[in-house]
Design a protein around this motif. Structure first.
Motif, mmCIF file in Angstrom:
data_model
loop_
_atom_site.group_PDB
_atom_site.id
_atom_site.type_symbol
_atom_site.label_atom_id
_atom_site.label_comp_id
_atom_site.label_asym_id
_atom_site.label_seq_id
_atom_site.Cartn_x
_atom_site.Cartn_y
_atom_site.Cartn_z
ATOM 1 N N PRO A 41 0.878 -1.292 -0.010
ATOM 2 C CA PRO A 41 -0.041 -0.040 0.078
ATOM 3 C C PRO A 41 1.079 1.288 -0.112
ATOM 4 C CG PRO A 41 -0.165 -1.409 2.179
ATOM 5 C CD PRO A 41 0.607 -2.142 1.159
ATOM 6 N N PRO A 42 0.322 2.449 -0.442
ATOM 7 C CA PRO A 42 1.211 3.448 -0.467
ATOM 8 C C PRO A 42 2.083 3.911 0.751
ATOM 9 C CG PRO A 42 -1.056 3.884 -1.701
ATOM 10 C CD PRO A 42 -0.988 2.622 -1.055
ATOM 11 N N ALA A 43 1.324 3.990 1.994
ATOM 12 C CA ALA A 43 1.876 4.464 3.131
ATOM 13 C C ALA A 43 3.079 3.390 3.458
ATOM 14 C CB ALA A 43 1.113 4.261 4.193
ATOM 15 N N ALA A 44 2.929 2.106 3.115
ATOM 16 C CA ALA A 44 4.155 1.032 3.401
ATOM 17 C C ALA A 44 5.247 1.384 2.260
ATOM 18 C CB ALA A 44 3.586 -0.083 3.590
ATOM 19 N N ALA A 45 4.875 1.500 1.084
ATOM 20 C CA ALA A 45 5.799 1.942 0.083
ATOM 21 C C ALA A 45 6.610 3.246 0.313
ATOM 22 C CB ALA A 45 5.273 2.007 -1.283
ATOM 23 N N THR A 46 5.961 4.128 0.883
ATOM 24 C CA THR A 46 6.614 5.488 1.125
ATOM 25 C C THR A 46 7.921 5.101 2.408
ATOM 26 O OG1 THR A 46 4.715 6.850 0.543
ATOM 27 C CG2 THR A 46 6.432 7.512 2.283
ATOM 28 N N LEU A 47 7.375 4.407 3.327
ATOM 29 C CA LEU A 47 8.297 4.074 4.374
ATOM 30 C C LEU A 47 9.656 3.198 3.806
ATOM 31 C CD1 LEU A 47 6.252 3.156 7.326
ATOM 32 C CD2 LEU A 47 7.525 5.214 6.971
ATOM 33 N N ILE A 48 9.486 2.146 2.881
ATOM 34 C CA ILE A 48 10.438 1.340 2.543
ATOM 35 C C ILE A 48 11.206 2.174 1.410
ATOM 36 C CG2 ILE A 48 10.846 -0.300 0.783
ATOM 37 C CD1 ILE A 48 7.977 -1.669 1.747
ATOM 38 N N ASP A 49 10.422 3.120 0.699
ATOM 39 C CA ASP A 49 11.436 4.058 -0.093
ATOM 40 C C ASP A 49 12.243 4.815 0.750
ATOM 41 O OD1 ASP A 49 10.328 3.159 -2.459
ATOM 42 O OD2 ASP A 49 8.949 4.562 -2.688
ATOM 43 N N ALA A 50 11.849 5.510 1.685
ATOM 44 C CA ALA A 50 12.551 6.422 2.578
ATOM 45 C C ALA A 50 13.692 5.789 3.340
ATOM 46 C CB ALA A 50 11.817 7.134 3.472
ATOM 47 N N ALA A 51 13.383 4.447 3.674
ATOM 48 C CA ALA A 51 14.297 3.562 4.429
ATOM 49 C C ALA A 51 15.482 3.077 3.349
ATOM 50 C CB ALA A 51 14.009 2.338 5.034
ATOM 51 N N MET A 52 15.063 2.759 2.053
ATOM 52 C CA MET A 52 16.358 2.506 1.081
ATOM 53 C C MET A 52 16.992 3.697 0.633
ATOM 54 S SD MET A 52 14.252 -0.209 -1.519
ATOM 55 C CE MET A 52 13.124 0.777 -2.082
ATOM 56 N N ASP A 53 16.302 4.839 0.499
ATOM 57 C CA ASP A 53 17.056 6.367 0.234
ATOM 58 C C ASP A 53 18.109 6.342 1.547
ATOM 59 O OD1 ASP A 53 15.602 6.331 -1.880
ATOM 60 O OD2 ASP A 53 14.402 7.930 -1.354
ATOM 61 N N ALA A 54 17.775 6.455 2.862
ATOM 62 C CA ALA A 54 18.470 6.852 3.651
ATOM 63 C C ALA A 54 19.813 5.535 3.913
ATOM 64 C CB ALA A 54 17.778 6.416 5.006
ATOM 65 N N GLY A 62 20.115 1.095 11.822
ATOM 66 C CA GLY A 62 18.820 1.579 12.954
ATOM 67 C C GLY A 62 18.458 2.891 12.567
ATOM 68 N N LEU A 63 17.407 2.873 11.610
ATOM 69 C CA LEU A 63 17.029 4.206 11.237
ATOM 70 C C LEU A 63 15.860 4.823 12.453
ATOM 71 C CD1 LEU A 63 16.018 3.677 7.733
ATOM 72 C CD2 LEU A 63 17.730 4.705 8.519
ATOM 73 N N PRO A 64 16.173 6.035 12.918
ATOM 74 C CA PRO A 64 15.389 6.695 14.015
ATOM 75 C C PRO A 64 13.708 6.582 13.617
ATOM 76 C CG PRO A 64 17.179 7.836 13.401
ATOM 77 C CD PRO A 64 17.121 6.853 12.443
ATOM 78 N N GLN A 65 13.079 6.259 14.548
ATOM 79 C CA GLN A 65 11.652 6.278 14.305
ATOM 80 C C GLN A 65 11.216 7.710 13.862
ATOM 81 O OE1 GLN A 65 9.174 4.629 17.542
ATOM 82 N NE2 GLN A 65 7.308 5.655 16.631
ATOM 83 N N ALA A 66 11.758 8.529 14.169
ATOM 84 C CA ALA A 66 11.512 9.940 13.759
ATOM 85 C C ALA A 66 11.670 10.350 12.242
ATOM 86 C CB ALA A 66 12.098 11.140 14.733
ATOM 87 N N PHE A 67 12.657 9.743 11.869
ATOM 88 C CA PHE A 67 13.167 9.791 10.450
ATOM 89 C C PHE A 67 12.032 9.108 9.473
ATOM 90 C CE2 PHE A 67 14.699 7.913 6.688
ATOM 91 C CZ PHE A 67 15.384 9.057 5.950
#
Length: 85
Positions: A41-54, A62-67
């Motif tokens: 779903p879009p929200a999950a894909a957004t989090l995955i994309d952000a984590a991959m970019d980071a 260990g990405l911070p939850q706030a990120f």
């Protein structure tokens, strides 16, 4: 069938099923992970994309939850997607 194939059914399955000889990727679950990512779903894909970019930009595992929470605020999701997620 090689001796290794006979010793471990998972190797035999991977050898038969892996595309382009990507046995290790098959054993690691890459095809299933890619399918889950593509159908997320879009929200999950957004989090995955952000984590991959980071990770690509050098952040640790260990990405911070706030990120991750901020990823939603970057405008990746429409107002309607936020409501229905």
């Amino acid at each position: 069938m090689s001796q290794l194939d006979r010793a471990d059914a998972r190797i035999a399955l991977a050898a038969r099923s892996a595309r382009d000889g990507e046995v290790i990727q098959f054993l690691a679950g890459a095809p299933e992970l890619l399918a889950r990512y593509r159908n997320a779903p879009p929200a999950a894909a957004t989090l995955i994309d952000a984590a991959m970019d980071a990770r690509r930009l050098g952040m640790g595992a260990g990405l911070p939850q706030a990120f991750l929470e901020a990823a939603d605020d970057l405008g990746h999701l429409t107002r309607i997607e936020r409501v229905y997620e």
